[in-house]
Each structure stands twice: as C-alpha cells, then as structure tokens.
Design an enzyme around this catalytic site. Structure first.
Site, PDB file in Angstrom:
ATOM      1  N   CYS A  65      36.697  65.052  42.407  1.00 15.86           N
ATOM      2  CA  CYS A  65      35.843  64.312  43.340  1.00 15.86           C
ATOM      3  C   CYS A  65      35.536  65.181  44.567  1.00 15.86           C
ATOM      4  O   CYS A  65      36.429  65.856  45.091  1.00 15.86           O
ATOM      5  CB  CYS A  65      36.531  63.024  43.776  1.00 15.86           C
ATOM      6  N   CYS A  69      39.097  61.799  50.725  1.00 14.64           N
ATOM      7  CA  CYS A  69      39.955  60.653  51.051  1.00 14.64           C
ATOM      8  C   CYS A  69      41.432  61.058  50.942  1.00 14.64           C
ATOM      9  O   CYS A  69      41.899  61.473  49.873  1.00 14.64           O
ATOM     10  CB  CYS A  69      39.658  59.498  50.111  1.00 14.64           C
ATOM     11  N   CYS A  72      43.932  59.871  48.078  1.00 14.83           N
ATOM     12  CA  CYS A  72      43.478  59.894  46.691  1.00 14.83           C
ATOM     13  C   CYS A  72      43.937  61.135  45.936  1.00 14.83           C
ATOM     14  O   CYS A  72      43.732  62.268  46.387  1.00 14.83           O
ATOM     15  CB  CYS A  72      41.956  59.783  46.642  1.00 14.83           C
ATOM     16  N   CYS A 109      37.527  46.813  34.429  1.00 15.36           N
ATOM     17  CA  CYS A 109      37.045  47.509  35.608  1.00 15.36           C
ATOM     18  C   CYS A 109      36.757  48.959  35.243  1.00 15.36           C
ATOM     19  O   CYS A 109      37.667  49.707  34.888  1.00 15.36           O
ATOM     20  CB  CYS A 109      38.075  47.442  36.726  1.00 15.36           C
ATOM     21  N   CYS A 142      33.424  44.819  35.749  1.00 19.77           N
ATOM     22  CA  CYS A 142      33.247  45.237  37.135  1.00 19.77           C
ATOM     23  C   CYS A 142      33.090  46.755  37.151  1.00 19.77           C
ATOM     24  O   CYS A 142      33.836  47.468  36.469  1.00 19.77           O
ATOM     25  CB  CYS A 142      34.455  44.831  37.978  1.00 19.77           C
ATOM     26  N   CYS A 202      33.668  42.888  45.111  1.00 22.26           N
ATOM     27  CA  CYS A 202      35.114  43.089  45.092  1.00 22.26           C
ATOM     28  C   CYS A 202      35.411  44.180  46.112  1.00 22.26           C
ATOM     29  O   CYS A 202      34.887  45.294  45.998  1.00 22.26           O
ATOM     30  CB  CYS A 202      35.546  43.515  43.690  1.00 22.26           C
ATOM     31  N   ARG A 272      44.209  40.164  44.674  1.00 20.34           N
ATOM     32  CA  ARG A 272      44.741  40.927  43.551  1.00 20.34           C
ATOM     33  C   ARG A 272      45.789  41.913  44.035  1.00 20.34           C
ATOM     34  O   ARG A 272      45.551  42.688  44.952  1.00 20.34           O
ATOM     35  CB  ARG A 272      43.600  41.680  42.858  1.00 20.34           C
TER      36      ARG A 272
END
Length: 407
Positions: A65, A69, A72, A109, A142, A202, A272
């Site tokens: 990626c 972040c 992550c 998901c 999702c 979400c 969740r």
C-alpha cells in the site's frame, strides 16, 4: 450507579449522552467493569436481542500500500512479514467467501489495500460481487477499497454491493499523527459518498494507538454524526515492523469499557468487535458479546483469529445465537428511515446537530490495518499490561495461499 442508570435510560430512548458521561464510562474502575457491562448489555439486548451477526473478511489484495498509516501492516515501508499478493480473481474470491458463509457468516467484506480504487479496480470488484451473489442467495456484501472518487460508490451499488466500509480510526485532532498521506476529511468524504449512493455505511475506530479518552470520545461522537449503520471497534494489533509495534497498553477491562462507551453513544447501530479481540480481550471475549452484536468469524486481513469453531462455541456458550440470513440486523426504525447511527432525518442513534466520526485498520469490514492495544487516557488504576507478542500470528492460510481458510 446513577451514571449507568442515566445512560441506560438514554440508550433506550436513543438519546445522545453528554461528553462528560461518555468520558465517565472510560474512567470507571476495574471493580465496576461488570456493572458497566450489565448496563450497556441492557441497551444492546433492547435493540438487538441476543443475536450475533457474523462477518467474514476476504483480503482481495494484500500489502504494497502507498499510504503511511502507522498502525497498518500493509503500509508503505512496513517490514511486517505479511502475505503480499495482487488482486484475487473473482472465482478465487468467491471460493474464499464460501468458506465463511458455510461457517455461518451472513456478510462478506471484500477488502483491498491501497489509497483507493481505479475505475478498472471497481470493475474487477464488481465481477467479484456478482460471482459471490450468484452462488450465495441472500448474502450481504460490503466493499472496503479505500478512498472513493466521484461515481464509484454508485457503480459499486449497481454491481450489487450492500455496504461500504471506511473507518475514521481516530479523532480529527490526532489524525495527522497517525497518517500523513491523506486526511481525516478525505475519510469523512468517502463515508458521505457511500451514504449518498444508497450504500449502508460502515465506519469505525481503532483503540490503542496512544490516544486519550478525549480522542476516543471525539471519534465516536463523530461517527454518530456521520450516521453509519455499523461501527467496527478495532483494538490495535502492534505488528513488528510498524511504527506502533511497541504500543501495548490495552487491558481486557479497558476494551470492555471502550465497547460500552460506543454502545451508549450509538445504542441502535451494529457495533462490531473487529481486529484485535483475541489479542486484547482474550478470555473475556464472551463478556464483550453483551456489548457488541457483531463479530468477524475466523481470520482478519493479515493476522489470524481464533478458530471459526471456537467463535461459534463462544457465542453458544455465552447464551447468544448466530443471526441468520433471513433476519434483519438493524432495528425497524433504522431500516425504514435508511438511517445510521442516528438517522439523517429525526432519530437514529442521535442527530447530526449534536455529534461527531472513520479504514484501513485490520479489522472489520473496513480497514486495512489490524488493530489492537493500549491508550494514553486509561484510568489511573490500570497498570501497563505485558506485551503479548505471542498472540500476534501473521495469516498464512486462506485467501492468497493454497491452504484452507479458517472459518
């Protein structure tokens, strides 16, 4: 305790607690944690009974990626020894999803690392959604693909997506300390795009990144204002090879208080328990079911969860039941108004005039990191917990491998 009685009354009426009340929940002592769970459990059962919704993650594209972040394992510069692979083919993703659905999940998901999808990526995911839905009647899908450009949410909706996940992760005031390659406002914009396209939004948070109690309350109030239908609560998983690898501050009791605070602020949304529950709640996971009405089954994006059968046994042993495909998750007033944590019109978890809310963490249907640990603002009675690096297991099975998935 007058505070808890007040919060229960407000939760049953979908009335927004004051910030001081939300902060007071986080400041309660370990001696009071069962009282806190009992109170928030009344609100949870009022809106969701004893049902637990199961969600299943499929990591469509892992690692590499370009975003930075800090939490992550898939971030730019990450030295975490995770699986790295490019896009799964639609049939591969559908096979991975089938394992979770066979285990009792009702929502799949689909997550992909990256800043956001290209139009070609959206086409690719559309094909995957079609393949999953053709083979599994009634399944919810999702998508979690990062920041959306104009028109992409609408295209995902047309392709059959039911929801879109993009987490706020932390408060606006501290967001720049966690990520520099995009902004908090970028995340808010993507959640709003999902809403506008008719997707169920979400959006959630990551606890344990060194944030204060005030930061936690800020992000949850922002989430309430953004009005998502589901709020994943991730607990930072401190991966070796990431900037937050040394952040081991959460205790099981702290995690329960955070979940209770989220339930009081957003009483009628799907709360969740997402990434990091096995690492930080550990043997107290069953107590968390009295607060949250949704979990992920099996593994996460780049880390392994407990065995899928253990999840099912935990739910049954705690006196809860798995929500089936024919049941509607949200309370009727939220379904009829299309509202989220506090509907755009009048009700919901509580109106836009009062509150405040964030996607790449590892947990939930949205997010790219993995999530799990500590917090600067924990109560004075809490001691710093021992780092449990033995509980952090990098995923080596399921999507992107030749081994059977955990579901």
């Amino acid at each position: 305790m007058d505070l808890l009685n007040t919060l229960v009354d407000k939760g049953l009426r979908r009335e927004l607690p004051t910030r001081d009340e939300a902060l007071a929940v986080l400041a309660t002592s370990d001696d009071d944690v069962l009282d806190v769970v009992t109170a928030a459990g009344k609100v949870r059962r009022h809106w969701f009974g004893r049902r637990v919704k199961l969600n299943y993650l499929v990591n469509l594209k892992s690692g590499l990626c370009p975003e930075d972040c800090s939490y992550c394992s898939q971030r730019l510069g990450s030295k975490a020894d995770i699986l790295k692979y490019t896009w799964l083919k639609p049939d591969e993703a559908s096979q991975a999803a089938a394992a979770g659905l066979a285990g009792g999940a009702k929502r799949v998901c689909l997550v992909a690392s990256g800043r956001g999808p290209t139009d070609r990526d959206v086409d690719r995911v559309a094909g995957t959604i079609k393949a999953i839905k053709e083979q599994n009647e009634g399944v919810e899908v999702c998508a979690c693909l990062g920041l959306l450009s104009d028109g992409q949410a609408e295209r995902l909706r047309e392709a059959g997506a039911d929801a879109y996940n993009h987490n706020l992760n932390t408060s606006e005031g501290t967001y720049g300390d966690i990520t520099t390659t995009h902004t908090y406002a970028d995340r808010v914009d993507t959640v709003q795009k999902a809403h506008a396209a008719g997707l169920s939004a979400c959006s959630g948070l990551i606890a344990g990144m060194g944030e204060s109690d005030e930061d936690l309350v800020d992000v949850v109030y922002s989430l309430r204002e953004l009005d998502p239908d589901s709020v994943p609560v991730n607990f930072l998983i401190p991966f070796e090879g990431t900037p937050l690898a040394k952040e081991w501050n959460l205790t099981p009791q702290r995690c329960l208080r955070i979940l209770a605070m989220v339930r009081f602020v957003c009483p009628d949304v799907e709360v969740r328990i997402a990434g990091g529950r096995e690492v930080h709640l550990r043997t107290m996971q069953p107590l968390a079911l009295h607060l949250a009405n949704s979990i992920f089954l099996g593994d996460y994006l780049t880390s392994e969860g407990q065995a899928g059968k253990a999840d099912l046994d935990m739910i049954a042993d705690a006196g809860f039941e798995v929500e089936n495909a024919g049941e509607v998750t949200l309370p009727e007033h939220r379904v009829s108004t299309g509202g989220g944590c506090g509907s755009h019109a009048e009700a919901g978890c509580g109106s836009h005039a009062e509150a405040g809310c964030g996607s790449h963490a590892e947990a939930g249907c949205g997010s790219h990191a993995e999530a799990g640990s500590g917090s600067v603002g924990s109560s004075a009675e809490e001691s710093v917990p021992e780092a449990r690096t033995d509980l952090v297991a990098v995923r080596r099975r399921g999507a992107g491998t030749d081994l059977a998935p955990n579901a």
